[in-house]
Write a protein that holds these residues in place. Structure first.
Motif, PDB file in Angstrom:
ATOM      1  N   SER A   1      -2.175   6.562   4.475  1.00  0.00           N
ATOM      2  CA  SER A   1      -1.982   7.931   4.975  1.00  0.00           C
ATOM      3  C   SER A   1      -3.179   8.392   5.796  1.00  0.00           C
ATOM      4  O   SER A   1      -3.208   9.539   6.243  1.00  0.00           O
TER       5      SER A   1
ATOM      6  N   ASN B   1       0.820  -1.215   0.000  1.00  0.00           N
ATOM      7  CA  ASN B   1       0.000   0.000   0.000  1.00  0.00           C
ATOM      8  C   ASN B   1       0.849   1.258   0.000  1.00  0.00           C
ATOM      9  O   ASN B   1       0.509   2.241  -0.670  1.00  0.00           O
ATOM     10  N   ASN B   2       1.953   1.241   0.736  1.00  0.00           N
ATOM     11  CA  ASN B   2       2.842   2.403   0.760  1.00  0.00           C
ATOM     12  C   ASN B   2       3.497   2.641  -0.594  1.00  0.00           C
ATOM     13  O   ASN B   2       3.576   3.782  -1.079  1.00  0.00           O
TER      14      ASN B   2
ATOM     15  N   HIS C   1       4.434  12.694   0.977  1.00  0.00           N
ATOM     16  CA  HIS C   1       3.563  13.062  -0.138  1.00  0.00           C
ATOM     17  C   HIS C   1       3.363  14.577  -0.216  1.00  0.00           C
ATOM     18  O   HIS C   1       3.324  15.148  -1.311  1.00  0.00           O
TER      19      HIS C   1
ATOM     20  N   MET D   1       3.685   8.831   5.922  1.00  0.00           N
ATOM     21  CA  MET D   1       3.164   8.796   4.558  1.00  0.00           C
ATOM     22  C   MET D   1       2.702  10.185   4.101  1.00  0.00           C
ATOM     23  O   MET D   1       2.983  10.609   2.981  1.00  0.00           O
TER      24      MET D   1
ATOM     25  N   THR E   1      -3.447   6.662  -1.549  1.00  0.00           N
ATOM     26  CA  THR E   1      -2.627   6.091  -0.474  1.00  0.00           C
ATOM     27  C   THR E   1      -3.494   5.886   0.762  1.00  0.00           C
ATOM     28  O   THR E   1      -3.709   6.808   1.545  1.00  0.00           O
TER      29      THR E   1
ATOM     30  N   GLY F   1       1.069   3.722  -3.347  1.00  0.00           N
ATOM     31  CA  GLY F   1       0.644   5.107  -3.155  1.00  0.00           C
ATOM     32  C   GLY F   1       1.573   6.120  -3.801  1.00  0.00           C
ATOM     33  O   GLY F   1       1.201   7.282  -3.978  1.00  0.00           O
TER      34      GLY F   1
END
Length: 223
Positions: free
Chosen positions: A97, A83-84, A169, A165, A94, A87
């Protein structure tokens, strides 16, 4: 401006359905690779990572380790890592997050450890509230401090993952938004910086999933 900045993390989508949460299942697309007759490079790398994690988590679990105990923590690591990393791709939501996702992972895990420990090892859990050698006058305060530190564990797990996260971003978005407003020479420097930040974020994505899994293993070893 801050409202517009954080809108990139908004889970709302079209058709009045939160379809972008389906990105959490994108990791399933990589599973068919493990069913090849001959192992490819992805399968070899994946098996190497899981076997290394199994050996490390087995040591962390200590003498109470039994066959299969590490599976849940390896699965947790792989799920968060996919998932990280996904993203970081363009137009991929993501989910890690958001606290609604990270708390969903941390809270049930912590509650299951607590229920198991207090039901099956009550004396050990009570003894854990007062460290060995604590003076009698400080015992009530140590019980209070240990209780608070125990209660906030799922929150710290969830916030640590979500905050890391979000931070990466946001930095990528802030630098990316400056592209149309700078000269060509600065734009080249900006692109190089973005590539370096993307590499750093890829490392952070793996490290944060590893930290989450290791802390969950340590919490389970205490009970």
């Amino acid at each position: 401006m801050m409202t517009n900045l954080f809108s990139i993390f908004d889970p709302a989508s079209s058709f009045s359905l939160p379809l972008n949460w389906l990105s959490t299942s994108l990791g399933l697309l990589f599973l068919p690779y493990s069913y090849w007759v001959l192992p490819n490079r992805f399968t070899v790398l994946f098996n190497l990572i899981t076997s290394t994690l199994h050996k490390e988590f087995k040591v962390l679990l200590g003498a109470d380790y039994k066959k299969g105990h590490t599976f849940i923590f390896i699965t947790l690591f792989v799920f968060i890592m996919f998932n990280n990393l996904l993203g970081l791709l363009p137009y991929v939501f993501t989910s890690t997050s958001h606290l609604s996702m990270t708390l969903t992972l941390a809270l049930p895990l912590w509650l299951s450890f607590m229920f198991f420990g207090w039901i099956n090892h009550t004396k050990h859990m009570l003894a854990h509230l007062v460290p060995l050698g604590t003076p009698g006058a400080l015992m009530p305060f140590m019980v209070l401090i240990e209780t608070i530190s125990n209660v906030i564990r799922p929150g710290t797990l969830a916030v640590r993952l979500a905050a890391n996260m979000i931070a990466g971003h946001l930095l990528l978005v802030l630098l990316g938004n400056q592209g149309p407003n700078v000269s060509s020479s600065i734009l080249t420097l900006l692109i190089i910086t973005q590539i370096l930040l993307l590499t750093l974020e890829s490392a952070v994505a793996v490290i944060q999933s590893y930290v989450f899994a290791v802390l969950a293993t340590l919490y389970s070893s205490e009970v």
